[in-house]
Write a protein that holds these residues in place. Structure first.
Motif, PDB file in Angstrom:
ATOM      1  N   LYS A  48       1.245  -1.387   0.113  1.00 36.06           N
ATOM      2  CA  LYS A  48       0.371   0.134   0.451  1.00 36.06           C
ATOM      3  C   LYS A  48       0.686   1.157  -0.698  1.00 36.06           C
ATOM      4  O   LYS A  48       0.534   2.556  -0.690  1.00 36.06           O
ATOM      5  CB  LYS A  48      -1.016   0.440   0.762  1.00 36.06           C
ATOM      6  N   ILE A 107       2.075   1.761  -3.475  1.00 36.65           N
ATOM      7  CA  ILE A 107       1.271   1.985  -4.279  1.00 36.65           C
ATOM      8  C   ILE A 107       0.554   3.820  -4.467  1.00 36.65           C
ATOM      9  O   ILE A 107       0.405   4.802  -4.653  1.00 36.65           O
ATOM     10  CB  ILE A 107      -0.365   1.765  -4.312  1.00 36.65           C
ATOM     11  N   ASN A 108       0.754   3.863  -2.768  1.00 41.96           N
ATOM     12  CA  ASN A 108       0.080   5.026  -2.420  1.00 41.96           C
ATOM     13  C   ASN A 108       1.773   6.155  -2.938  1.00 41.96           C
ATOM     14  O   ASN A 108       1.231   7.520  -3.718  1.00 41.96           O
ATOM     15  CB  ASN A 108       0.309   5.227  -0.603  1.00 41.96           C
ATOM     16  N   VAL A 122       0.835   6.595  -7.001  1.00 42.18           N
ATOM     17  CA  VAL A 122      -0.271   7.583  -6.745  1.00 42.18           C
ATOM     18  C   VAL A 122       0.354   9.297  -7.034  1.00 42.18           C
ATOM     19  O   VAL A 122      -0.447   9.902  -7.136  1.00 42.18           O
ATOM     20  CB  VAL A 122      -1.511   6.762  -5.982  1.00 42.18           C
ATOM     21  N   GLN A 123       1.095   9.124  -6.093  1.00 42.11           N
ATOM     22  CA  GLN A 123       1.375  10.756  -5.450  1.00 42.11           C
ATOM     23  C   GLN A 123       2.333  11.660  -6.442  1.00 42.11           C
ATOM     24  O   GLN A 123       1.985  12.543  -7.511  1.00 42.11           O
ATOM     25  CB  GLN A 123       1.875  11.327  -4.463  1.00 42.11           C
ATOM     26  N   GLN A 182      -3.977  -1.898  -8.411  1.00 45.44           N
ATOM     27  CA  GLN A 182      -3.622  -1.254  -7.579  1.00 45.44           C
ATOM     28  C   GLN A 182      -4.519   0.224  -7.479  1.00 45.44           C
ATOM     29  O   GLN A 182      -4.807   0.450  -7.024  1.00 45.44           O
ATOM     30  CB  GLN A 182      -2.658  -1.538  -6.449  1.00 45.44           C
ATOM     31  N   VAL A 183      -3.588   0.799  -8.577  1.00 45.85           N
ATOM     32  CA  VAL A 183      -4.056   2.535  -8.754  1.00 45.85           C
ATOM     33  C   VAL A 183      -5.044   2.432  -9.174  1.00 45.85           C
ATOM     34  O   VAL A 183      -6.005   3.540  -8.073  1.00 45.85           O
ATOM     35  CB  VAL A 183      -3.285   2.881  -9.938  1.00 45.85           C
ATOM     36  N   LEU A 200      -8.200   1.118  -7.285  1.00 43.32           N
ATOM     37  CA  LEU A 200      -8.715   0.706  -6.441  1.00 43.32           C
ATOM     38  C   LEU A 200      -8.451   2.847  -5.636  1.00 43.32           C
ATOM     39  O   LEU A 200      -9.364   4.110  -5.084  1.00 43.32           O
ATOM     40  CB  LEU A 200      -8.994   0.266  -5.582  1.00 43.32           C
ATOM     41  N   TYR A 201      -7.069   3.438  -5.945  1.00 43.51           N
ATOM     42  CA  TYR A 201      -6.762   4.459  -5.635  1.00 43.51           C
ATOM     43  C   TYR A 201      -7.648   5.609  -6.915  1.00 43.51           C
ATOM     44  O   TYR A 201      -8.282   6.890  -6.193  1.00 43.51           O
ATOM     45  CB  TYR A 201      -6.163   5.250  -5.653  1.00 43.51           C
ATOM     46  N   CYS A 202      -8.395   5.820  -7.405  1.00 49.00           N
ATOM     47  CA  CYS A 202      -8.908   6.266  -8.422  1.00 49.00           C
ATOM     48  C   CYS A 202     -10.347   6.090  -7.918  1.00 49.00           C
ATOM     49  O   CYS A 202     -10.678   8.044  -8.318  1.00 49.00           O
ATOM     50  CB  CYS A 202      -8.804   5.189 -10.013  1.00 49.00           C
ATOM     51  N   LYS A 260     -11.678   7.063  -5.746  1.00 57.78           N
ATOM     52  CA  LYS A 260     -11.446   7.672  -4.102  1.00 57.78           C
ATOM     53  C   LYS A 260     -10.830   8.813  -4.601  1.00 57.78           C
ATOM     54  O   LYS A 260     -10.323   9.906  -3.851  1.00 57.78           O
ATOM     55  CB  LYS A 260     -10.483   7.128  -3.020  1.00 57.78           C
ATOM     56  N   ILE A 261     -10.199   9.202  -5.833  1.00 55.32           N
ATOM     57  CA  ILE A 261      -9.922  10.872  -5.683  1.00 55.32           C
ATOM     58  C   ILE A 261     -10.558  11.537  -6.523  1.00 55.32           C
ATOM     59  O   ILE A 261     -11.801  10.978  -6.783  1.00 55.32           O
ATOM     60  CB  ILE A 261      -8.271  10.905  -7.311  1.00 55.32           C
TER      61      ILE A 261
END
Length: 387
Positions: free
Chosen positions: A288, A291-292, A295-296, A327-328, A330-332, A334-335
């Protein structure tokens, strides 16, 4: 008198020779040959020495089994999920009206375990003679249907009035000709045989067979359903697992019970303590934190610097772009992007993943991924300025 003495002497000599002859004892279980001089003592010794060896062999074989097979449910009551399906099947059994069955759904959701528990409950003693199980490793052509399945289904056991059972695992791998031949066999031998087809994709089963079966869908398991069974395995195997490691296993399993147990066994073999870091390292998935970081970079860095940074990062860590996109994604979700921008971004990521699966260059798709985020970022800024 001399004649009697001569006749007695040879008899005594023969008896002595017979008593002195060695007796050869062959042990079929241990494949050993033992030479013993006293019959009574040797039989006792041999029998006593064989028994513990057989017991040790059984224990060793059980310990060598993968945990997926070692802890597979033996009866319907041991299943951890899909209680509505198991209760319906149990009612069929109680009423003695079991139909043809069709189980479908993602892998690792309990389809094979359910049917194996069912047939073991139906045939506790004569399982081998009453059940025919064909897996994906077997030939699935029309010849198997005409020879093995028809030969098994057309006969009845003399001293058993129950119907026979045919299990076709991974049935979506069967050819269309084999499925067309199977539908007639299912109708013709319904009085004597029941069929259970197991597949991942229902669309690959012809409609004629679907209409002859009672269908049950096995959905992915939730973390609440998987947790008690995993804790049971952890306690039985005496594995040291942290809460973060357990959550990481459940996150990577994505509802697949088989995958979760395989991850747990591999991590427990490689590490003394199964924590979050060991789970991600053992499975080769990005953590995690990694991946964080990626994403940053995608949201803040310039195009060239972002491409070089992610490429070097993946080369050093040994990650594939396929795992990163998964994995990215899942972050998209929430963006905080406008909905129109987010939809375009997710659509482009889906196209990139499709091209990766088709064998496209990872570096080219990496540049496409960075370009998609750069475009989405600029569009989001423009929309915010306009509003």
């Amino acid at each position: 008198m001399p004649a009697e003495t001569e006749s007695d002497t040879p008899m005594e000599t023969n008896t002595a020779n017979e008593a002195q002859e060695d007796i050869v004892v062959v042990s079929s279980s241990d494949a050993e040959i033992t030479v013993v001089s006293e019959p009574s003592k040797s039989e006792t010794t041999t029998t006593a020495s064989i028994a513990p060896k057989n017991k040790l062999a059984k224990v060793t074989d059980l310990n060598l089994l993968p945990w997926v097979e070692k802890y597979r449910p033996a009866v319907l009551g041991d299943l951890i999920s899909h209680q509505d399906i198991t209760s319906t099947i149990q009612k069929f059994i109680d009423m003695d009206q079991l139909p043809h069955l069709l189980f479908y759904g993602p892998p690792g959701t309990g389809k094979t375990s359910t049917i194996l528990a069912l047939v073991k409950q139906l045939y506790p003693r004569d399982y081998q003679s009453q059940v025919l199980e064909l897996n994906a490793s077997d030939d699935r052509g029309i010849g198997v249907v005409r020879e093995r399945i028809v030969g098994f289904a057309s006969t009845r056991t003399m001293f058993n009035k129950k119907f026979k059972f045919v299990i076709l695992d991974e049935a979506d791998a069967m050819t269309n000709d084999a499925q067309n031949a199977l539908r007639r066999v299912m109708e013709k031998y319904t009085e004597n045989t029941r069929f259970c087809l197991i597949c991942n994709y229902l669309s690959k089963i012809i409609p004629a067979i679907q209409s002859r079966c009672t269908r049950f869908r096995f959905g992915p398991l939730t973390a609440e359903q998987m947790m008690p069974r995993i804790r049971h395995v952890i306690e039985s195997e005496k594995v040291t697992v942290t809460e973060e490691g357990l959550n990481a296993i459940l996150s990577l399993a994505t509802g697949d019970m088989r995958r979760s147990l395989n991850i747990l066994q591999s991590c427990a073999t490689a590490y003394k303590t199964v924590d979050e870091e060991s789970v991600y390292v053992c499975t080769g998935n990005p953590s995690k934190q990694d991946i964080n970081t990626i994403v940053q970079w995608l949201l803040n860095k310039e195009f060239s610097a972002c491409v070089d940074g992610i490429f070097d990062f993946c080369s050093t860590k040994g990650y594939s772009l396929q795992d990163i996109i998964t994995q990215v994604h899942l972050y998209c979700v929430k963006i905080d992007f406008p909905h129109a921008v987010k939809c375009k971004l997710l659509s482009k990521m889906a196209d990139i993943e499709e091209r990766l699966l088709a064998g496209a260059s990872e570096f080219l798709q990496l540049t496409a991924l960075v370009a998609s985020f750069t475009t989405a970022r600029h569009e989001a800024i423009e929309l915010a300025a306009a509003s």
